[in-house]
Design a protein around this motif. Structure first.
Motif, PDB file in Angstrom:
ATOM      1  N   ASP A 232       0.850  -1.180   0.000  1.00  0.00           N
ATOM      2  CA  ASP A 232       0.000   0.000   0.000  1.00  0.00           C
ATOM      3  C   ASP A 232       0.892   1.239   0.000  1.00  0.00           C
ATOM      4  N   LEU A 241      -1.749   3.801  -4.073  1.00  0.00           N
ATOM      5  CA  LEU A 241      -1.619   2.665  -4.985  1.00  0.00           C
ATOM      6  C   LEU A 241      -1.596   1.389  -4.149  1.00  0.00           C
ATOM      7  N   PRO A 263      -1.694  -4.585  -9.665  1.00  0.00           N
ATOM      8  CA  PRO A 263      -2.721  -3.693  -9.124  1.00  0.00           C
ATOM      9  C   PRO A 263      -3.931  -4.472  -8.617  1.00  0.00           C
ATOM     10  N   THR A 267      -9.466  -0.741  -6.860  1.00  0.00           N
ATOM     11  CA  THR A 267      -8.814   0.279  -6.031  1.00  0.00           C
ATOM     12  C   THR A 267      -8.412   1.511  -6.835  1.00  0.00           C
ATOM     13  N   THR A 269      -5.976   1.581  -8.826  1.00  0.00           N
ATOM     14  CA  THR A 269      -4.518   1.562  -8.997  1.00  0.00           C
ATOM     15  C   THR A 269      -4.124   1.443 -10.462  1.00  0.00           C
ATOM     16  N   LYS A 272      -4.554   4.758 -12.139  1.00  0.00           N
ATOM     17  CA  LYS A 272      -3.551   5.728 -11.687  1.00  0.00           C
ATOM     18  C   LYS A 272      -2.183   5.431 -12.298  1.00  0.00           C
TER      19      LYS A 272
END
Length: 290
Positions: A232, A241, A263, A267, A269, A272
């Motif tokens: 994390d 992330l 990922p 989430t 992630t 991103k």
């Protein structure tokens, strides 16, 4: 594997390696026609500088315990490959060989292509000395690695955790202290294999000098094995992330670890990461100021 089965496997392995060699291959005179192919036991014993009776017991699967030095001599006599030497040591109930010359720190072109193929999933390779050896572009941005670092320990995982000020705010859950103690315990568990090597002694001494936390925690002798887990991070550009961390071992170079951060779905992630890489692509495409 039971001790009896292991000794029999060792005996069979030695016999098959002996039978594939000719006297001429090891610099001996052929001595005419032979009833069976390969070297004789006494010839292997002579080449390895061990007793014939003792070597015969070893090939018969008897309960004898060769030292690491004797195993090395037998491996030389039988002209074993690197993989065969590792196999010999395991069958003889000895710890696997460790290359103290550092050839395990080399990353092959094939492994580098694997890293590139994993993009945009962050992936990198760590060596026996706990150094980052290679990584893909995504890992470079997520972990903020530099390809031009010049400091002595710039790529060392433990050094970065304990001395890099940017390493502290990047960890969301668990806290930096929990992450640092986990990394230290895993490093400590590995240290029994190379505690007498100069690079290790210097690294520990320098860490004790510059890091109060390392200096306080190292004497605890906490150890733990490596385990896959969630990672994390808080990235300064795209925010939080969350990854599933997986460690893969390289079969022919077991001290190299391929680390993959996948990922976690749901989430944000993945999105991103794509945003981060798009920003990098824009910055790369911009002309440099004149």
């Amino acid at each position: 594997m039971s001790d009896e089965l292991r000794r029999q496997e060792l005996a069979d392995f030695l016999r098959t390696r002996r039978m594939r060699l000719s006297p001429e291959q090891v610099g001996l005179i052929g001595g005419g026609r032979r009833r069976t192919p390969g070297l004789r036991r006494e010839e292997v014993a002579h080449l390895a500088n061990v007793g014939v009776s003792w070597y015969t017991l070893l090939e018969q699967g008897r309960d004898v315990h060769p030292s690491r030095e004797v195993l090395q001599s037998i491996a030389d006599a039988l002209q074993l490959t690197s993989a065969e030497r590792q196999h010999l040591f395991l069958l003889a109930d000895q710890p696997p060989l460790i290359d103290t010359l550092g050839s395990d720190e080399q990353v092959s072109p094939a492994l580098r292509r694997v890293l590139d193929a994993l993009h945009p999933v962050p992936a990198y390779i760590v060596g026996r000395r706990w150094n980052f050896l290679a990584w893909n572009t995504t890992a470079e941005h997520v972990l903020r690695l530099s390809r031009t670092a010049a400091a002595p320990y710039a790529y060392n995982v433990v050094w970065r955790i304990f001395t890099d000020p940017t390493a502290r705010p990047i960890h969301h859950q668990p806290t930096w202290e929990q992450v640092a103690q986990k990394v230290l315990a895993e490093f400590r568990a590995d240290s029994a294999r190379f505690a007498d090597e100069e690079w290790f002694t210097l690294l520990v001494a320098d860490l004790q000098r510059v890091s109060p936390e390392f200096r306080a925690w190292w004497p605890r002798h906490d150890v733990r094995g490596r385990a896959d887990a969630l990672k994390d991070f808080v990235h300064p550009v795209v925010g939080r992330l969350i990854f599933e961390h997986t460690t893969l071992q390289v079969p022919d170079m077991p001290d190299l670890k391929l680390m993959i951060h996948t990922p976690v779905p749901g989430t944000g992630t993945q999105e991103k990461l794509q945003q981060l890489m798009n920003q990098d692509a824009v910055m790369t495409a911009m002309p440099s100021p004149s």
